[in-house]
Enzyme design. Sequence first.
Site, PDB file in Angstrom:
ATOM      1  N   SER A 142       0.872  -1.174   0.000  1.00  0.00           N
ATOM      2  CA  SER A 142       0.000   0.000   0.000  1.00  0.00           C
ATOM      3  C   SER A 142       0.911   1.227   0.000  1.00  0.00           C
ATOM      4  O   SER A 142       2.098   1.114   0.346  1.00  0.00           O
ATOM      5  CB  SER A 142      -0.847   0.000   1.284  1.00  0.00           C
ATOM      6  N   TYR A 155      -2.093  -1.139  10.401  1.00  0.00           N
ATOM      7  CA  TYR A 155      -2.040  -1.269   8.939  1.00  0.00           C
ATOM      8  C   TYR A 155      -0.705  -0.747   8.408  1.00  0.00           C
ATOM      9  O   TYR A 155      -0.033  -1.396   7.597  1.00  0.00           O
ATOM     10  CB  TYR A 155      -3.216  -0.491   8.346  1.00  0.00           C
TER      11      TYR A 155
HETATM   12  P1  NAD Z   1     -11.357  -6.278   0.000  1.00  0.00           P
HETATM   13  O1  NAD Z   1     -11.971  -6.162   1.345  1.00  0.00           O
HETATM   14  O2  NAD Z   1     -12.189  -6.069  -1.217  1.00  0.00           O
HETATM   15  O3  NAD Z   1     -10.626  -7.677  -0.178  1.00  0.00           O
HETATM   16  C1  NAD Z   1      -9.948  -8.298   0.856  1.00  0.00           C
HETATM   17  C2  NAD Z   1      -9.891  -9.758   0.557  1.00  0.00           C
HETATM   18  O4  NAD Z   1      -9.207 -10.407   1.643  1.00  0.00           O
HETATM   19  C3  NAD Z   1     -11.281 -10.412   0.468  1.00  0.00           C
HETATM   20  O5  NAD Z   1     -11.263 -11.430  -0.510  1.00  0.00           O
HETATM   21  C4  NAD Z   1     -11.450 -11.030   1.858  1.00  0.00           C
HETATM   22  O6  NAD Z   1     -12.350 -12.120   1.885  1.00  0.00           O
HETATM   23  C5  NAD Z   1     -10.018 -11.463   2.118  1.00  0.00           C
HETATM   24  N1  NAD Z   1      -9.734 -11.712   3.511  1.00  0.00           N
HETATM   25  C6  NAD Z   1      -9.942 -10.915   4.582  1.00  0.00           C
HETATM   26  N2  NAD Z   1      -9.586 -11.550   5.711  1.00  0.00           N
HETATM   27  C7  NAD Z   1      -9.142 -12.779   5.342  1.00  0.00           C
HETATM   28  C8  NAD Z   1      -8.635 -13.893   6.044  1.00  0.00           C
HETATM   29  N3  NAD Z   1      -8.538 -13.901   7.378  1.00  0.00           N
HETATM   30  N4  NAD Z   1      -8.283 -14.985   5.351  1.00  0.00           N
HETATM   31  C9  NAD Z   1      -8.406 -15.027   3.994  1.00  0.00           C
HETATM   32  N5  NAD Z   1      -8.870 -13.997   3.282  1.00  0.00           N
HETATM   33  C10 NAD Z   1      -9.231 -12.890   3.951  1.00  0.00           C
HETATM   34  O7  NAD Z   1     -10.140  -5.246   0.031  1.00  0.00           O
HETATM   35  P2  NAD Z   1      -9.126  -4.732  -1.089  1.00  0.00           P
HETATM   36  O8  NAD Z   1      -9.200  -3.266  -1.071  1.00  0.00           O
HETATM   37  O9  NAD Z   1      -9.310  -5.450  -2.357  1.00  0.00           O
HETATM   38  O10 NAD Z   1      -7.750  -5.131  -0.390  1.00  0.00           O
HETATM   39  C11 NAD Z   1      -6.858  -6.072  -0.928  1.00  0.00           C
HETATM   40  C12 NAD Z   1      -5.445  -5.695  -0.508  1.00  0.00           C
HETATM   41  O11 NAD Z   1      -5.100  -4.437  -1.084  1.00  0.00           O
HETATM   42  C13 NAD Z   1      -5.259  -5.541   0.999  1.00  0.00           C
HETATM   43  O12 NAD Z   1      -4.025  -6.089   1.391  1.00  0.00           O
HETATM   44  C14 NAD Z   1      -5.246  -4.036   1.184  1.00  0.00           C
HETATM   45  O13 NAD Z   1      -4.518  -3.654   2.312  1.00  0.00           O
HETATM   46  C15 NAD Z   1      -4.576  -3.594  -0.095  1.00  0.00           C
HETATM   47  N6  NAD Z   1      -4.815  -2.200  -0.446  1.00  0.00           N
HETATM   48  C16 NAD Z   1      -6.095  -1.736  -0.657  1.00  0.00           C
HETATM   49  C17 NAD Z   1      -6.277  -0.394  -0.987  1.00  0.00           C
HETATM   50  C18 NAD Z   1      -7.646   0.189  -1.242  1.00  0.00           C
HETATM   51  O14 NAD Z   1      -7.768   1.410  -1.303  1.00  0.00           O
HETATM   52  N7  NAD Z   1      -8.673  -0.619  -1.439  1.00  0.00           N
HETATM   53  C19 NAD Z   1      -5.166   0.454  -1.095  1.00  0.00           C
HETATM   54  C20 NAD Z   1      -3.906  -0.063  -0.857  1.00  0.00           C
HETATM   55  C21 NAD Z   1      -3.733  -1.393  -0.549  1.00  0.00           C
END
Ligand code: NAD
Length: 259
Positions: A142, A155
């Site tokens: 991130s 985080y």
């Molecule tokens: P999201 O909530 O859409 O997806 C998260 C995924 O992780 C889902 O499939 C969920 O079921 C899974 N998950 C959560 N807990 C779990 C567990 N204990 N075991 C297995 N799976 C689990 O979120 P996202 O935004 O797609 O995030 C994905 C990654 O991207 C994360 O690591 C997040 O930190 C990172 N990220 C997101 C953003 C943003 O703005 N959305 C920005 C930077 C980084």
Amino acid sequence: MLKNKTILITGSTSGIGLGIALEFAKQNTNVILNGFGSADDIEAAIKAVQQLTDGEVVYSDANMLKVDEIEQMIENANQQFGMVDILVNNAGIQHVSCVEDFPVQKWDDIIAINLSSAFHTVRLCLPNMRKANWGRIINIASVHGLVASPGKSAYVAAKHGIVGLTKEVALETAEVNITSNAICPAFTLTPLIEQQILNKAKVTGDKKSAIDALLSEKQPSKTFVEVKQLGQLAVFLCSDAAEQMTGTSIPVDGGWTAQ
Ligand code: NAD
């Protein structure tokens, strides 16, 4: 180029992970999905990915909080496909609160899911990657792996940690054809930031103005990153052109970390 390779993406039932799965499916890889969700949502995700690939699509319900379930997931992948060629550590959760009020359980869970699960998948996948003399590890970090924001201690700590792990694995595998890179997205419209938008809407009055406020605060482009863009970058990291890219942390952030 990636046909017949097997990709495992943790947390790929929604958001960025699913976006990455769809882009790799277009490359005809086998895809191992993982994450939570309703039976219908998971079924829909599997179907969407399967429609794009001639390879196999399977789903693991392993909980990234549980080491034994992570171990079983990798063992199943090895049995079914021989090895995991491309590992994407993407599962993540968020909680926003100042340090002194931060719930201890939330801290432990964020460190376990967003950081430690990647240590486990990497340590379990590396032996076969070394044997094959080919492997690609992509960690979805991130912008918060590079800079901090108030209220996100666990985080930010986990994401800085995964940037460090990415570099460490890159050095330990530098002389074999394995690369380890981190992608560092800024705000991407997924369920993960939905709560932050809703919280902001309580102040701004409605969702649209909350989104405008959220982006204006941090993201100079004032535009969300798209999951497809992250998926395409991940595919590029598995191409021959990226063979000498390892240990990097690539911001995809509309200018956030340039400030
Ligand atoms: P999201 O909530 O859409 O997806 C998260 C995924 O992780 C889902 O499939 C969920 O079921 C899974 N998950 C959560 N807990 C779990 C567990 N204990 N075991 C297995 N799976 C689990 O979120 P996202 O935004 O797609 O995030 C994905 C990654 O991207 C994360 O690591 C997040 O930190 C990172 N990220 C997101 C953003 C943003 O703005 N959305 C920005 C930077 C980084």
